[in-house]
Scaffold this active site. Sequence first.
Site, PDB file in Angstrom:
ATOM      1  N   ARG A  62      49.433  40.406  28.943  1.00  0.00           N
ATOM      2  CA  ARG A  62      50.075  41.559  27.934  1.00  0.00           C
ATOM      3  C   ARG A  62      49.561  42.306  26.904  1.00  0.00           C
ATOM      4  O   ARG A  62      49.587  43.004  26.336  1.00  0.00           O
ATOM      5  CB  ARG A  62      51.149  42.072  28.093  1.00  0.00           C
ATOM      6  CG  ARG A  62      52.113  41.780  29.176  1.00  0.00           C
ATOM      7  CD  ARG A  62      53.749  41.749  28.875  1.00  0.00           C
ATOM      8  NE  ARG A  62      54.345  41.561  30.200  1.00  0.00           N
ATOM      9  CZ  ARG A  62      55.176  41.376  31.247  1.00  0.00           C
ATOM     10  NH1 ARG A  62      56.271  41.143  30.002  1.00  0.00           N
ATOM     11  NH2 ARG A  62      56.015  40.995  31.839  1.00  0.00           N
ATOM     12  N   TYR A  96      60.228  41.850  45.168  1.00  0.00           N
ATOM     13  CA  TYR A  96      59.669  43.758  45.385  1.00  0.00           C
ATOM     14  C   TYR A  96      60.667  44.980  46.101  1.00  0.00           C
ATOM     15  O   TYR A  96      61.137  45.388  46.348  1.00  0.00           O
ATOM     16  CB  TYR A  96      58.893  44.248  44.195  1.00  0.00           C
ATOM     17  CG  TYR A  96      58.973  43.569  42.776  1.00  0.00           C
ATOM     18  CD1 TYR A  96      59.525  44.146  41.289  1.00  0.00           C
ATOM     19  CD2 TYR A  96      57.935  43.248  41.872  1.00  0.00           C
ATOM     20  CE1 TYR A  96      59.776  43.919  40.362  1.00  0.00           C
ATOM     21  CE2 TYR A  96      58.166  42.859  40.921  1.00  0.00           C
ATOM     22  CZ  TYR A  96      58.791  43.380  40.364  1.00  0.00           C
ATOM     23  OH  TYR A  96      58.983  43.238  38.378  1.00  0.00           O
ATOM     24  N   ASP A 137      48.622  46.183  37.484  1.00  0.00           N
ATOM     25  CA  ASP A 137      49.828  46.918  37.746  1.00  0.00           C
ATOM     26  C   ASP A 137      50.482  45.396  38.912  1.00  0.00           C
ATOM     27  O   ASP A 137      49.367  45.981  39.912  1.00  0.00           O
ATOM     28  CB  ASP A 137      51.097  47.625  37.358  1.00  0.00           C
ATOM     29  CG  ASP A 137      52.543  46.689  38.001  1.00  0.00           C
ATOM     30  OD1 ASP A 137      52.822  46.773  36.422  1.00  0.00           O
ATOM     31  OD2 ASP A 137      53.144  46.774  39.239  1.00  0.00           O
ATOM     32  N   ARG A 165      48.054  57.542  26.974  1.00  0.00           N
ATOM     33  CA  ARG A 165      48.608  57.152  27.733  1.00  0.00           C
ATOM     34  C   ARG A 165      49.944  58.243  27.938  1.00  0.00           C
ATOM     35  O   ARG A 165      50.216  58.606  28.279  1.00  0.00           O
ATOM     36  CB  ARG A 165      50.363  55.842  28.145  1.00  0.00           C
ATOM     37  CG  ARG A 165      48.866  54.801  28.846  1.00  0.00           C
ATOM     38  CD  ARG A 165      49.548  54.775  30.331  1.00  0.00           C
ATOM     39  NE  ARG A 165      50.396  55.094  30.455  1.00  0.00           N
ATOM     40  CZ  ARG A 165      51.432  54.782  31.114  1.00  0.00           C
ATOM     41  NH1 ARG A 165      51.417  53.127  30.206  1.00  0.00           N
ATOM     42  NH2 ARG A 165      52.473  55.092  31.208  1.00  0.00           N
ATOM     43  N   ARG A 174      51.357  48.414  25.637  1.00  0.00           N
ATOM     44  CA  ARG A 174      52.280  49.536  24.532  1.00  0.00           C
ATOM     45  C   ARG A 174      52.149  48.563  22.887  1.00  0.00           C
ATOM     46  O   ARG A 174      52.851  49.188  22.053  1.00  0.00           O
ATOM     47  CB  ARG A 174      53.686  48.443  24.853  1.00  0.00           C
ATOM     48  CG  ARG A 174      53.769  49.745  26.203  1.00  0.00           C
ATOM     49  CD  ARG A 174      55.450  49.202  26.987  1.00  0.00           C
ATOM     50  NE  ARG A 174      55.928  48.690  26.893  1.00  0.00           N
ATOM     51  CZ  ARG A 174      56.985  47.490  28.291  1.00  0.00           C
ATOM     52  NH1 ARG A 174      57.905  48.217  27.799  1.00  0.00           N
ATOM     53  NH2 ARG A 174      56.603  46.589  28.566  1.00  0.00           N
TER      54      ARG A 174
END
Length: 397
Positions: free
Chosen positions: A47, A171, A96, A60, A51
Amino acid sequence: MSLPTIEADVQVLPADHPLQSGRTSASPLVTTYQGTRGAVTPIWMMRQAGRSLPEYRALRVGTDMLDACLDPAMASEITLQPVRRHGVDAGIFFSDIVVPIKLAGVDVSIVAGKGPVLPHPVRTAADVAALPDLDEAALAPISEAVALTVAALGDTPLIGFAGAPFTLAAYLVEGGPSKDHIAARTMMHSDPETWQGLMRWTATITGAFLRAQLMAGASAAQLFDSWAGALSLADYTAKVAPASALALSRVHGLQYTAPDAATRTVPIVHFGVGTGELLGAMHDVGADVMGVDYRIPLDEASRRLGGTVPLQGNIDPAFLAAPWPVLEAHVLDVLDRGRAAPSHVLNLGHGVPPDTDPVVITRVVSFVHDVAGDAAARGSDADAGTSATTSAETSTS
């Protein structure tokens, strides 16, 4: 669990692939993944793109997460941002884990503050039977993004990325994130035939997703099993490992000629969260390198793996917000424990928290390349019987 196996597809990488052309085959990352310990430990961080970077947040604005992943130019730019800013030894492809699910045609979205959400959970044999096949032509945006990124990276390697079959299945069954994955684990035991069909499907799509990245120019592959730590060793070995092996079989046997004229294959990393008890089983599915989370020291992880497996990890992300002397001491401890393995790539024991100050990441990378590298050299001198100055006496604060 008995899944059909796919024989390794032995294939020579094309001449212009960064490994085959020599651009990345002698890089610190690739050689370390192959078990050769260099003078300085290579470093990248899971990561590292995202962010925590203001340039990412600016790019973004107004773009959905999955749309960003499927826009080749944007995905490439996001992948490159931390390499430019931090000077890390590898890029990790920005994507992702649910991207291959979406490309197969399953309805999935990423909700801010929650994560992947699937409005139609997969709970029955009919649900599994209705899952669409992945048309590998749908992977074209992924291949394009990788090619753009590799062209810009030069001799810095790109790592391909994919979610492991169990995490994707969790998921799908849960319909989103879950604390205990009870619905998925219940299906595993109460309806093993349906579970096997689901795991075959997830293994197929994630294997294809990872292979597309490698064939487009990625120099290594990482399979990420976010939720495997919820499993017992017995359940992982019997109900999950065969599917992970099936997924990785799609990227085994991709060969190139190294600078020493040896024939080598693209290195494969396997990482899971909370999987200290599963390390051996996760390695056995076909990984060359084991990623280790922050819950288990690297020297203990190496012991559990027989002292023969290259490791990746495992700075605790919580230390990134600690005062520099505390973080510095932790980094040096991780480097020291990593010497128990044949070779070691420094990383976090999970991902960069979104509120991390990017300046800290840059400082850690510089410290590892410079001061920690000097400390390692001094340690080697000490082992040889020469005097050495401790890292505490020479490190900067």
